[in-house]
Scaffold this motif. Structure first.
Motif, mmCIF file in Angstrom:
data_model
loop_
_atom_site.group_PDB
_atom_site.id
_atom_site.type_symbol
_atom_site.label_atom_id
_atom_site.label_comp_id
_atom_site.label_asym_id
_atom_site.label_seq_id
_atom_site.Cartn_x
_atom_site.Cartn_y
_atom_site.Cartn_z
ATOM 1 N N TRP A 96 0.861 -1.181 0.000
ATOM 2 C CA TRP A 96 0.000 0.000 0.000
ATOM 3 C C TRP A 96 0.896 1.230 0.000
ATOM 4 O O TRP A 96 1.870 1.299 0.739
ATOM 5 N N VAL A 97 0.569 2.207 -0.847
ATOM 6 C CA VAL A 97 1.285 3.489 -0.892
ATOM 7 C C VAL A 97 0.259 4.614 -0.770
ATOM 8 O O VAL A 97 -0.940 4.396 -0.900
ATOM 9 N N GLY A 98 0.757 5.821 -0.536
ATOM 10 C CA GLY A 98 -0.103 6.952 -0.196
ATOM 11 C C GLY A 98 -0.688 7.734 -1.339
ATOM 12 O O GLY A 98 -0.539 8.953 -1.386
ATOM 13 N N THR A 133 -10.245 3.380 -5.856
ATOM 14 C CA THR A 133 -9.901 4.720 -5.381
ATOM 15 C C THR A 133 -8.585 4.796 -4.605
ATOM 16 O O THR A 133 -8.241 5.857 -4.105
ATOM 17 N N TYR A 134 -7.861 3.699 -4.495
ATOM 18 C CA TYR A 134 -6.604 3.693 -3.737
ATOM 19 C C TYR A 134 -5.493 3.078 -4.575
ATOM 20 O O TYR A 134 -5.748 2.308 -5.496
ATOM 21 N N ALA A 135 -4.251 3.408 -4.220
ATOM 22 C CA ALA A 135 -3.106 2.928 -4.996
ATOM 23 C C ALA A 135 -2.307 1.880 -4.234
ATOM 24 O O ALA A 135 -2.079 1.998 -3.028
ATOM 25 N N ILE A 136 -1.897 0.889 -4.999
ATOM 26 C CA ILE A 136 -1.056 -0.175 -4.478
ATOM 27 C C ILE A 136 0.157 -0.273 -5.402
ATOM 28 O O ILE A 136 0.058 0.006 -6.599
ATOM 29 N N LEU A 137 1.295 -0.603 -4.849
ATOM 30 C CA LEU A 137 2.503 -0.792 -5.639
ATOM 31 C C LEU A 137 2.719 -2.288 -5.772
ATOM 32 O O LEU A 137 2.713 -3.009 -4.769
ATOM 33 N N VAL A 159 1.776 -5.812 2.622
ATOM 34 C CA VAL A 159 2.845 -4.896 3.034
ATOM 35 C C VAL A 159 2.349 -3.454 3.038
ATOM 36 O O VAL A 159 1.655 -3.012 2.127
ATOM 37 N N ILE A 160 2.739 -2.764 4.095
ATOM 38 C CA ILE A 160 2.408 -1.349 4.268
ATOM 39 C C ILE A 160 3.720 -0.572 4.177
ATOM 40 O O ILE A 160 4.679 -0.882 4.870
#
Length: 165
Positions: A96-98, A133-137, A159-160
């Motif tokens: 997860w990224v911001g 609506t959210y971003a994941i790497l 993973v965070i």
């Protein structure tokens, strides 16, 4: 010196002092070349369940930061090199990224825009889906590269990636 020059010099001193304070309090194995202090939390290794984006950002807040803002290609490249340098399974997991979709488009938590035309997105992303609506790497095969993918609020990741202040 002109007043403007003095103010500019003072601003430079403050920025350098802040960067030095981050470097002084951040363990060297968590410090990225551009000055960010990163803490990766693998929920699988800790025995906890995977978390969604909102829960992950709350965990980062308890660590003294927020989900990482990788708002330039250089930052994402340095982050990728850092993760691959850790060895083990770190580079095989999604992180997860911001970044999230707002009314004005995709934005990083630091306020920077995440352009839809950015080469940081996986070629078929972001999904043209109101719920993504959210971003994941995520890693891309064996290219030692991460791409950004759009995900729903209910999606989970092991993973965070926190950027510690």
């Amino acid at each position: 010196m002109e007043r403007r020059s003095v103010l500019l010099l003072a601003a430079v001193v403050v920025v350098v002092a802040l960067a030095d304070s981050v470097a002084a309090t951040c363990p060297s194995e968590q410090l990225l070349p551009y000055g960010a202090c990163v803490k990766l939390i693998n929920r699988v290794l800790t025995g906890d369940n995977r978390k969604n984006w909102e829960e992950s950002n709350e965990i980062c807040k308890t660590e003294g930061g927020q989900l990482i803002s990788l708002d330039t290609p250089t930052k994402i490249e340095q982050f990728t090199a850092h993760v691959y340098g850790l060895g083990g399974d770190w580079s095989h997991y999604t992180h997860w990224v911001g970044a999230r979709k707002t009314e004005s488009g995709w934005r990083w938590l630091n306020g920077a825009e995440l352009s839809l035309e950015s080469n940081m997105w996986y070629p078929t992303n972001p999904e043209d889906n109101a719920s993504a609506t959210y971003a994941i790497l995520a890693p891309y095969r064996d290219h030692q590269r991460f791409y950004i993918f759009s995900r729903k609020a209910t999606d989970l990741s092991p993973v965070i990636a926190c950027e510690i202040n």
